[in-house]
Structures are given as structure tokens and as C-alpha cells.
Design a protein around this motif. Structure first.
Motif, PDB file in Angstrom:
ATOM      1  N   ILE A  43       0.868  -1.175   0.000  1.00  0.00           N
ATOM      2  CA  ILE A  43       0.000   0.000   0.000  1.00  0.00           C
ATOM      3  C   ILE A  43       0.903   1.222   0.000  1.00  0.00           C
ATOM      4  CG2 ILE A  43      -1.617   1.376   1.380  1.00  0.00           C
ATOM      5  CD1 ILE A  43      -3.053  -1.103   2.209  1.00  0.00           C
ATOM      6  N   ASP A  44       0.670   2.102  -0.936  1.00  0.00           N
ATOM      7  CA  ASP A  44       1.502   3.309  -1.096  1.00  0.00           C
ATOM      8  C   ASP A  44       2.983   2.939  -1.249  1.00  0.00           C
ATOM      9  OD1 ASP A  44      -0.737   4.917  -0.865  1.00  0.00           O
ATOM     10  OD2 ASP A  44      -0.521   5.072   1.312  1.00  0.00           O
ATOM     11  N   GLY A  45       3.266   1.829  -1.949  1.00  0.00           N
ATOM     12  CA  GLY A  45       4.635   1.433  -2.230  1.00  0.00           C
ATOM     13  C   GLY A  45       5.343   0.764  -1.077  1.00  0.00           C
ATOM     14  N   VAL A  46       4.679   0.614   0.048  1.00  0.00           N
ATOM     15  CA  VAL A  46       5.291  -0.004   1.236  1.00  0.00           C
ATOM     16  C   VAL A  46       4.791  -1.443   1.358  1.00  0.00           C
ATOM     17  CG1 VAL A  46       5.587   0.111   3.736  1.00  0.00           C
ATOM     18  CG2 VAL A  46       5.445   2.215   2.391  1.00  0.00           C
ATOM     19  N   GLU A  47       5.743  -2.369   1.483  1.00  0.00           N
ATOM     20  CA  GLU A  47       5.374  -3.780   1.592  1.00  0.00           C
ATOM     21  C   GLU A  47       4.907  -4.112   3.008  1.00  0.00           C
ATOM     22  OE1 GLU A  47       8.004  -7.617   1.379  1.00  0.00           O
ATOM     23  OE2 GLU A  47       7.479  -7.003  -0.685  1.00  0.00           O
ATOM     24  N   ASN A  48       3.844  -4.908   3.095  1.00  0.00           N
ATOM     25  CA  ASN A  48       3.284  -5.338   4.389  1.00  0.00           C
ATOM     26  C   ASN A  48       2.977  -6.829   4.324  1.00  0.00           C
ATOM     27  OD1 ASN A  48       2.470  -2.585   5.886  1.00  0.00           O
ATOM     28  ND2 ASN A  48       2.072  -2.361   3.701  1.00  0.00           N
ATOM     29  N   VAL A  49       2.883  -7.428   5.501  1.00  0.00           N
ATOM     30  CA  VAL A  49       2.541  -8.848   5.590  1.00  0.00           C
ATOM     31  C   VAL A  49       1.322  -9.004   6.513  1.00  0.00           C
ATOM     32  CG1 VAL A  49       3.282 -11.140   6.327  1.00  0.00           C
ATOM     33  CG2 VAL A  49       4.883  -9.628   5.150  1.00  0.00           C
ATOM     34  N   TYR A  50       0.331  -9.730   6.001  1.00  0.00           N
ATOM     35  CA  TYR A  50      -0.905  -9.971   6.760  1.00  0.00           C
ATOM     36  C   TYR A  50      -0.908 -11.426   7.221  1.00  0.00           C
ATOM     37  CZ  TYR A  50      -5.953 -10.744   7.465  1.00  0.00           C
ATOM     38  OH  TYR A  50      -7.190 -11.071   7.970  1.00  0.00           O
ATOM     39  N   ALA A  51      -0.990 -11.645   8.543  1.00  0.00           N
ATOM     40  CA  ALA A  51      -1.010 -12.999   9.110  1.00  0.00           C
ATOM     41  C   ALA A  51      -2.424 -13.561   9.024  1.00  0.00           C
ATOM     42  CB  ALA A  51      -0.529 -12.963  10.554  1.00  0.00           C
ATOM     43  N   ILE A  52      -2.592 -14.605   8.226  1.00  0.00           N
ATOM     44  CA  ILE A  52      -3.928 -15.184   8.021  1.00  0.00           C
ATOM     45  C   ILE A  52      -4.261 -16.190   9.107  1.00  0.00           C
ATOM     46  CG2 ILE A  52      -5.277 -16.665   6.479  1.00  0.00           C
ATOM     47  CD1 ILE A  52      -3.923 -15.275   4.142  1.00  0.00           C
ATOM     48  N   GLY A  53      -3.303 -17.082   9.432  1.00  0.00           N
ATOM     49  CA  GLY A  53      -3.567 -18.080  10.462  1.00  0.00           C
ATOM     50  C   GLY A  53      -2.692 -19.287  10.291  1.00  0.00           C
ATOM     51  N   GLU A  54      -2.906 -20.270  11.156  1.00  0.00           N
ATOM     52  CA  GLU A  54      -2.032 -21.446  11.195  1.00  0.00           C
ATOM     53  C   GLU A  54      -2.642 -22.617  10.441  1.00  0.00           C
ATOM     54  OE1 GLU A  54       0.501 -24.088  14.497  1.00  0.00           O
ATOM     55  OE2 GLU A  54      -0.909 -22.523  15.138  1.00  0.00           O
ATOM     56  N   TYR A  55      -1.793 -23.350   9.738  1.00  0.00           N
ATOM     57  CA  TYR A  55      -2.174 -24.596   9.084  1.00  0.00           C
ATOM     58  C   TYR A  55      -1.967 -25.732  10.116  1.00  0.00           C
ATOM     59  CZ  TYR A  55      -2.096 -28.527   5.812  1.00  0.00           C
ATOM     60  OH  TYR A  55      -2.363 -29.705   5.153  1.00  0.00           O
ATOM     61  N   PRO A  56      -2.813 -26.739  10.241  1.00  0.00           N
ATOM     62  CA  PRO A  56      -3.959 -27.070   9.386  1.00  0.00           C
ATOM     63  C   PRO A  56      -5.295 -26.489   9.851  1.00  0.00           C
ATOM     64  CG  PRO A  56      -3.553 -28.885  10.850  1.00  0.00           C
ATOM     65  CD  PRO A  56      -2.521 -27.836  11.185  1.00  0.00           C
ATOM     66  N   ASP A  57      -5.291 -25.627  10.906  1.00  0.00           N
ATOM     67  CA  ASP A  57      -6.558 -25.018  11.339  1.00  0.00           C
ATOM     68  C   ASP A  57      -7.218 -24.298  10.170  1.00  0.00           C
ATOM     69  OD1 ASP A  57      -6.020 -25.976  13.835  1.00  0.00           O
ATOM     70  OD2 ASP A  57      -5.190 -24.094  14.594  1.00  0.00           O
ATOM     71  N   ILE A  58      -6.389 -23.667   9.351  1.00  0.00           N
ATOM     72  CA  ILE A  58      -6.868 -23.022   8.137  1.00  0.00           C
ATOM     73  C   ILE A  58      -6.254 -23.772   6.957  1.00  0.00           C
ATOM     74  CG2 ILE A  58      -6.870 -20.900   6.766  1.00  0.00           C
ATOM     75  CD1 ILE A  58      -6.742 -19.334   9.358  1.00  0.00           C
ATOM     76  N   GLY A  59      -7.092 -24.418   6.157  1.00  0.00           N
ATOM     77  CA  GLY A  59      -6.616 -25.174   5.015  1.00  0.00           C
ATOM     78  C   GLY A  59      -6.271 -24.276   3.841  1.00  0.00           C
ATOM     79  N   LEU A  60      -5.807 -24.894   2.772  1.00  0.00           N
ATOM     80  CA  LEU A  60      -5.389 -24.139   1.596  1.00  0.00           C
ATOM     81  C   LEU A  60      -6.534 -23.331   0.987  1.00  0.00           C
ATOM     82  CD1 LEU A  60      -3.308 -23.428  -0.582  1.00  0.00           C
ATOM     83  CD2 LEU A  60      -3.864 -25.606  -1.726  1.00  0.00           C
TER      84      LEU A  60
END
Length: 389
Positions: A44-61
Motif C-alpha cells: 500500500i503506497d509502495g510499502v510492503e506489508n505482511v498480513y497474518a492469516i492463520g495457522e495450518y492445518p486449522d486453516i486449510g489451503l
């Protein structure tokens, strides 16, 4: 190349964290401990960020990809997915704190300008009819359909008037919630008119023949004796049913022939002195042998520390063969025949009925000033009903 679920499941940890990339910024981070975490990289605005979605296998592909797509849509709007998630969690926490039950109890607690009995009535109505079904839901998520279902349960058991009253209380509660930013709309307003109040059945007076039939039924009634005594006292004294039900022995003076009911036990909240004719004294003497060991004249069988249930006397009246009449009709009966006799002044009759007196001059009279006339009237009324055969 897009990942497969087998690749993610079989991926082994190394000495250092490593990444397996999927597509469109999604990847899984594999740590030396063996834990696997979904991440989404975006700018966003040229700045890289990382969004933590969650842990596998609690969250599948598949779920990780769905969350990535939702996050991508937010990024296109210039919004950080993590910020949006924090806001949503805060809203959910607020909603959990503002459950229907908690807001209803809070609203009832604000009713400081009403009587304790009215406040208790509100609490009973919500506790019995609403809390078991919608009490845990966030107050702003409760729908008109859910409230309608609750009110329909009441209608099905014959409590239509109560359902209409509760609908009005619901609107009051939601207006309170809206004022305090806990709800945005009143779902109960959509239910106005959903229930139709039955036509009011006014009290009707018994004829001499009806009175005779009632008294014949009394002599052969095999039910609980205290109930029979209550019915005859209602006829002789024409008190309201609730006033007889809540009667206490401390207020009865059989030697003086009076029942001095304090204001707090009267519907109109005014002290009521009742002169007792001989037959009433006879009945109360008998009743004292049955219930005189306690404080209440008519205690409930299951709960002796509470008055008998409100429907008990009406059911007993039906079993006597007086279907179509209610205990309240005893008052209309006495009023009709006393006025028709032409023997008694209207103010004497009205005071004995414990009616509100609009005329300030009449209102100023002390109960005791009428007592001789009222005692004579009550004895006349006793002889009248006993003479109906």
C-alpha cells in the motif's frame, strides 16, 4: 506454480524458517518447530506489508486463499487487512457485551420512577418469554422474525394481551438501546398490529336465580374447603379477588367484626376497612382452623409462604357450574342489587366497593364515619344472598 494441499501437508521444517509460495502474494511459512503459518504479502503506497492469516492445518489451503482474496479486495481500497480485522474484533466484543439480555436488564434498571411490582413484572416478562430464546444474541442482531416467534408462543398459550404489552415494552427497550448507541433500529416496531386484542368482556351481574344456583353449588362442592370459603367471602364482601388472595390474618379482628386491609394490599393503594356480617365471621372462624397457623389466609398448597394462585378461585367457580362468570362478577352483582334496592346511599356503596371517589367532598369522609351504614348494608346483603333459593 500454485501449491497443493499435499505439498503443504508434507512440507518438512529446516534449520531456518522457509517459505512455500502459492500465488497472488499468498505463502506458507514453515518454522523449524514444524509449525506452518499462512501469510499474505501486499503493498500500500509502495510499502510492503505482511498480513497474518492463520495457522495450518486449522486453516486449510482453500480457506487461506479465500481470506487472501478478501484481503486483496481491502488492499485495493487502500485498507490494511489487519486493521480491518482489529476493528471487526472490537465490534464483535462490543456486541458480545451488549447482548439482548444485558441491555434489557440495563433498561429495566433505569426504571426508577415505577413501583417495585411493575419493575418485577417487566423482569418476569423478559425472563420467561425472551431471554431463553434471544437473550445471548447481540441486541442489534435480533430480528423482528425472532421476536415475533417469541410473542407467538405467548399467543398460543392464550396470553395475547400480554404479548401486545410485551411488544410495547420491547420498543421502549430498543429506543433506549438506540439512544445509547447499542442498536441502530427497533425491530419490534414491525410487529405492531400483529396481535389483535380480544373484545373486553365487562363484568355482568348475577340474577337472583344465578345467586341461588351458586349457593346450591356451594353446599355440594367437594373441593378444598378454603377455596369454597373464599368464593363465599367474595360474594358476601365483594372485594377484588387479589385482595382476598393476599389477605393476612393480622388484619382480621373477628371480635370487632372488621377486616382492616392496609393500602399496600389494595389495588387502589388506599386502606380499606371492611365490616364483616355474621356469615362472614362464621366463615373466617372456620377458615382460621384451617390456615390460621400461618400469616396468610389463603396460602398456596405448593408454596405456603405465597398466596394461592390467581386462577384458583375462578377454576373453582367453574367447577361449581357457574361457567361464564368470573369472581370479579361478584362485585358487579352486589353493586347492581344494592343500587336497585334503593335503600343505600351511593357513596356508601362505592366506598364498600373501594372505588376511587372523584368528588373531593365525598373523598374527605373518613371510613369510620360510614361504618354503621356500611355494616347495616353488609348485613342486608348477606340476608339477600342467603334468601335467594
Amino acid at each position: 506454480m500454485p501449491l497443493t494441499d499435499v505439498q503443504v501437508r508434507q512440507a518438512k521444517p529446516g534449520d531456518k524458517p522457509r517459505k512455500l509460495s502459492d500465488e497472488r502474494g499468498l505463502y506458507v511459512e514453515i518454522r523449524p518447530s514444524g509449525s506452518k503459518f499462512w501469510r499474505y504479502r501486499y503493498k500500500i503506497d509502495g510499502v510492503e506489508n505482511v498480513y497474518a492469516i492463520g495457522e495450518y492445518p486449522d486453516i486449510g489451503l482453500a480457506d487461506a486463499r479465500a481470506e487472501r482474496d478478501r484481503a486483496r479486495a481491502l488492499v485495493k481500497q487502500g485498507r490494511h487487512p489487519s486493521h480491518v480485522r482489529r476493528i471487526e474484533r472490537a465490534k464483535q466484543q462490543l456486541a458480545n457485551n451488549n447482548s439482548f439480555k444485558s441491555v434489557a436488564l440495563e433498561w429495566i434498571g433505569t426504571k426508577t420512577n415505577v413501583s417495585d411490582s411493575y419493575r418485577n413484572q417487566l423482569l418476569r416478562a423478559f425472563t420467561k418469554n425472551l431471554f431463553p430464546y434471544v437473550g445471548r444474541l447481540p441486541v442489534h442482531e435480533v430480528t423482528a422474525a425472532q421476536l415475533l416467534e417469541c410473542l407467538c408462543r405467548m399467543e398460543s398459550r392464550g396470553a395475547t394481551y400480554y404479548a401486545i404489552t410485551l411488544c410495547n415494552w420491547l420498543s421502549q427497550m430498543y429506543r433506549y438501546a438506540i439512544r445509547n448507541l447499542k442498536a441502530e433500529a427497533d425491530p419490534a416496531v414491525a410487529l405492531y398490529g400483529a396481535f389483535v386484542r380480544k373484545p373486553v368482556e365487562h363484568s355482568r351481574a348475577m340474577t337472583r336465580e344465578d345467586i341461588a344456583r351458586f349457593r346450591a353449588g356451594l353446599s355440594g362442592y367437594g373441593g378444598f374447603r378454603a377455596n369454597t370459603i373464599a368464593l363465599e367471602l367474595l360474594q358476601l364482601l365483594f372485594l377484588r379477588t387479589v385482595e382476598v388472595r393476599r389477605g393476612r390474618w393480622e388484619h382480621v379482628d373477628l371480635a370487632a367484626g372488621t377486616w382492616d386491609i392496609p393500602a399496600e394490599l389494595m389495588k387502589k393503594k388506599r386502606r380499606h376497612l371492611v365490616p364483616l356480617p355474621p356469615r362472614a365471621i362464621e366463615l373466617l372462624t372456620e377458615l382460621q382452623a384451617i390456615t390460621g397457623g400461618g400469616e396468610l389466609m389463603f396460602p398456596g398448597l405448593r408454596h405456603p409462604n405465597k398466596p394461592v394462585d390467581g386462577s384458583t378461585f375462578n377454576r373453582a367457580l367453574e367447577r361449581l357450574g357457574m361457567k361464564g362468570f368470573s369472581c370479579h362478577d361478584f362485585r358487579a352483582t352486589a353493586s347492581t342489587h344494592l343500587y336497585e334496592s334503593g335503600l343505600f346511599r351511593s357513596e356508601v356503596i362505592e366506598i364498600q366497593l373501594a372505588h376511587a371517589e372523584e368528588n373531593k367532598t365525598k373523598k374527605a369522609y373518613n371510613h369510620a364515619e360510614y361504618l354503621p351504614e356500611r355494616r347495616a348494608m353488609m348485613e342486608w346483603w348477606q340476608d339477600f344472598v342467603l334468601g335467594c333459593k
